[in-house]
Scaffold this active site. Structure first.
Site, PDB file in Angstrom:
ATOM      1  N   ASP A 471       0.864  -1.189   0.000  1.00  0.00           N
ATOM      2  CA  ASP A 471       0.000   0.000   0.000  1.00  0.00           C
ATOM      3  C   ASP A 471       0.896   1.232   0.000  1.00  0.00           C
ATOM      4  O   ASP A 471       1.596   1.508   0.978  1.00  0.00           O
ATOM      5  CB  ASP A 471      -0.912   0.009   1.223  1.00  0.00           C
ATOM      6  CG  ASP A 471      -1.769   1.269   1.284  1.00  0.00           C
ATOM      7  OD1 ASP A 471      -2.077   1.818   0.211  1.00  0.00           O
ATOM      8  OD2 ASP A 471      -2.120   1.700   2.400  1.00  0.00           O
ATOM      9  N   ASP A 575      -5.975   2.783  -5.302  1.00  0.00           N
ATOM     10  CA  ASP A 575      -6.376   2.375  -3.958  1.00  0.00           C
ATOM     11  C   ASP A 575      -7.893   2.284  -3.795  1.00  0.00           C
ATOM     12  O   ASP A 575      -8.406   1.456  -3.038  1.00  0.00           O
ATOM     13  CB  ASP A 575      -5.774   3.298  -2.898  1.00  0.00           C
ATOM     14  CG  ASP A 575      -6.031   4.770  -3.168  1.00  0.00           C
ATOM     15  OD1 ASP A 575      -6.782   5.091  -4.108  1.00  0.00           O
ATOM     16  OD2 ASP A 575      -5.471   5.608  -2.441  1.00  0.00           O
TER      17      ASP A 575
END
Length: 781
Positions: A471, A575
């Site tokens: 991430d 994301d």
């Protein structure tokens, strides 16, 4: 010693009994001497010594080495067997290695490849000349018969505990037949695979003769189970050759190797490796394909390394075709009989393409992302990565030439379908668990077919299929090992560097650390998923342009460096899309065909699932939900426009309003912690102030909730999902106002649509992992 002591005791006992008898006759009572024993004592002494003898036998059994015979028939199977042989040799306390060489290894026309075994410092216990020349169907049958005549004497002399047999060659069938009939346990490598030729029949026949199996892929494991093999005797190990090639393909001298085989003027990724074998069930057609391939390569006009075909029926005709075309004298071609495996993998790794029908093309080449053109039917049943282009009906030169144009010079993500570099330790551990006292007779399981998620029920190795999730946030860079069930096994967090070089270096470092830890955590990493802000081309693995929070991060190919470093397939997405995928696999969206996920955090993002598929759009701009305009003259957004949802409802927008109120001394109310002028004011302070009755803060949140609700109504009216999921740190604060706005302003048919808050703690990481876990387990070959 035990026997001699026993005799002394018996003799002494007889004397004592004689004294007792004499004494009783004379009326005298004699005390027993110091060596006198009664029958009960003698019994217990014997039992104690028997126990000691049994314990000693058990100790000898525990320390006994496992005698393993490895039989190799040709250059191809040696590349798979050599890593195991090295592993056995490196553990002399556990194993005793015997090596048998037969088949094409001992033929001059095929390079006398037994010499490379001797160069690897292995003692060859037996060399069996088993090949009947002729290179036709009858010669293959006669070769099997000759091997069966010669093998019994060798196996009787060596008396191995286990014979290791590889693959699907006719020589291997002779080995397995002889060992099975002589009650020798067989470990078969690469069983359960499908390739589409007579090799399948031979491979499956060996599997039925074998007692133990070390297979390369989960599909192969399932095939063996479906063939009624005992799943407790099947090891999902991966291909042993991957242990060697993954560790050795980054060599500094690879250009020296390339020039040595192809000439001084050749460049990396600017040459072709060609390796075509005959298909014994369709020899005439395979020779035709070989001729068309050579014609296409001549026309393509690139430097080409051509390896001679194997010894199967039809190979002699192929060699004639090659010589008829003048390949050996052609300036663009180098024709060779054999290349040492360590050098061959360098040539395949750095080739512009590989062409033919060798298993190396569909197996080992995938580990490097080398483009492959597979001709004909010989390998069409194999599992492959996306680097393989099949030309099943290679019936024209033009078709093969066009395939070369499509593939040459491309690079694909590295694939670990056939192994992760840890096959040999698994196989050695598997060998150590073999119980030689266990009945030799095989037992079959009818019907034992099990679902994939429980099939790996093996005592010696219980690996969890997992993904590596990355991430890339504006503040932190996070990496996690995520299991198939969505459990975060281990997480790593570092501050996100400001420059491209340091950021990429840190990503690779953290991923490498996680991969190493995964082995100790018993997690099998299937691939890497990357979640990042901004706009992403997931097809190419390129971040087109990122958010302003992540500097120097536009037009970045993030897939290639990660794939090259880890030898794993890599998926990349925005994301917001990752959050939607996380909900689809692990959250409220599981089993829901159409839904929308909206991230409410520093920015506003999201993803749209329509008919169970993620929507990307023509320019990968779909689901930029934060930039839906809800006002023509609203506040300025970071995208450069005005009136976007993100300009009202994002964490940055709320923080901006909180600072404004604080500067005007309108934020603090009774009950709040005192805010000093120098303290950083955040959106949380605004939310706390609203909870404590600050009307100004309440108005800001009300406007934010209204803006988000209106934006979601636009989404409902456009794509009509059945569910809206709010994710992120602000989700709980927005659920009620958004549901209220929908009830007031949406069309009647859309007012009943439910708004839920996500239960997932790490949607970005779970979404990145879900890309890997979904694609790697549902891929169709």
């Amino acid at each position: 010693m035990i026997r001699r002591e026993g005799k002394r005791l018996n003799k002494g006992g007889e004397k004592d009994r004689e004294r007792e008898r004499s004494g009783s006759r004379s009326g005298l009572t004699m005390r027993p001497g110091p060596i006198a024993r009664n029958p009960h004592e003698l019994y217990y002494l014997r039992m104690q010594r028997m126990r000691e003898k049994t314990d000693k036998m058990e100790e000898n059994k525990a320390t006994r080495k496992l005698r393993v015979c490895v039989a190799t028939c040709n250059r191809a199977d040696y590349s798979k067997l050599a890593p195991i042989m090295f592993g056995i040799k490196a553990n002399p306390d556990e194993f005793e290695l015997e090596v048998v060489v037969l088949g094409a290894h001992l033929i001059d026309d095929y390079g006398n490849t037994f010499r490379m075994i001797e160069q690897d410092d292995f003692d060859i216990g037996s060399k069996l000349h088993t090949i009947v020349r002729g290179e036709d169907e009858a010669a293959m049958v006669e070769s099997v018969g000759l091997a069966l005549v010669k093998l019994p004497d060798v196996l009787h002399r060596l008396r191995p505990d286990v014979l290791v047999v590889h693959g699907d060659r006719f020589d291997a069938l002779a080995l397995a037949t002889a060992a099975a009939l002589m009650n020798i346990r067989i470990l078969h490598l690469e069983g359960g695979e499908v390739s589409g030729t007579i090799d399948d029949s031979i491979r499956h026949a060996i599997s039925k003769l074998a007692h133990y199996h070390a297979c390369c892929t989960r599909t192969a494991e399932q095939h063996l189970i479906a063939m009624c093999e005992d799943h407790t005797r099947i090891l999902l190990a991966g291909c042993p050759s991957y242990d060697k090639l993954l560790a050795a393909h980054h060599r500094d001298d690879y250009m020296d190797i390339i020039r040595n085989w192809l000439g001084d003027n050749v460049k990396e990724h600017d040459y072709i490796v060609a390796l075509q074998h005959p298909v014994t069930t369709d020899i005439k057609n395979s020779i035709k394909i070989y001729e068309l391939m050579l014609d296409a390569l001549i026309s393509f006009n690139k430097k080409t390394l051509v390896l001679f075909p194997n010894i199967d029926a039809g190979s002699k005709e192929m060699v004639r075709v090659m010589r008829k075309k003048g390949v050996e004298q052609h300036p663009n071609f180098r024709a060779v009989k054999h290349v040492p495996f360590e050098q061959f993998i360098q040539l395949v790794c750095h080739a512009g393409a590989m062409i033919g029908n060798s298993s190396c093309g569909v197996r080992e080449a995938g580990a490097f992302g080398t483009p492959v053109i597979n001709l004909g039917s010989r390998q069409t049943g194999r599992e492959t990565g996306e680097n393989v282009l099949h030309v099943r009906d290679a019936d024209t030169q033009n078709k093969i030439y066009h395939a070369l144009e499509l593939q040459f010079g491309k690079r694909y993500p590295c694939s670990k379908i056939y192994g992760d570099g840890n096959a040999v330790p698994r196989i050695l551990k598997f060998l150590q668990t073999i119980d030689l006292d266990e009945p030799l007779q095989k037992t079959f399981c009818f019907p034992p077919v099990k679902e994939w998620d429980i099939s790996q029920d093996i005592d010696h190795i219980l690996e969890t299929q997992s993904a590596l999730a990355v991430d890339l946030g504006g503040t932190n860079l996070r990496v996690a090992i995520v299991s198939m069930r969505g459990k975060i096994v281990k997480k790593y967090t570092q501050a996100n560097p400001k420059t491209y070089e340091t950021r990429m270096e840190l990503i690779l470092k953290m991923c490498m650390e996680a991969v190493i830890d995964a082995v100790h955590l018993n997690c099998r990493i299937l691939g890497v998923g990357v979640s990042t802000g901004g706009r992403v081309n997931p097809q190419e693995g390129v971040i087109l342009h990122s958010t302003k929070l992540i500097q120097e991060w536009s037009s970045i190919d993030i897939r290639t460096p990660i794939s090259d470093a880890l030898h794993l397939p890599v998926w990349v997405d925005n994301d917001g899309n990752c959050a939607a995928l996380a909900e689809k696999k692990f959250g409220h969206g599981k089993g829901v065909e159409n839904f929308v996920t909206i991230i409410t955090g520093t920015g506003i993002g999201g993803g749209i699932i329509q008919h169970n598929e993620l929507i990307h759009g023509s320019t990968f701009c779909a689901a930029e939900l934060g930039h839906i305009m809800v006002s023509l003259d609203g506040p300025e957004c970071m995208c450069g426009s005005r009136g976007c949802i993100e300009a009202y409802a994002s964490g940055m927008a709320l923080q901006k309003e909180a600072k404004r109120l604080h500067d005007e001394e309108l934020l603090e109310v009774e009950g709040m912690v005192d805010l000093k002028k120098a303290e950083s004011v955040s959106a949380i302070h605004l939310i706390n102030a609203a909870r404590l009755g600050n009307h100004k803060a309440e108005a800001v949140l009300r406007t934010a909730g209204m803006a988000l609700g209106v934006g979601i109504i636009n989404i409902l009216h456009m794509v009509n999902p059945s569910l809206v999921i709010l994710s992120g740190v602000l989700a709980a604060h927005y659920q009620a106002p958004v549901q209220q706005v929908i009830g007031q302003r949406a069309l009647t048919s859309a007012q009943s649509i439910q708004v839920l808050t996500s239960d997932l703690e790490e949607p970005a990481l779970l979404g990145a992992a879900s890309m890997v876990l979904d694609y790697t387990t549902r891929r169709i070959y």
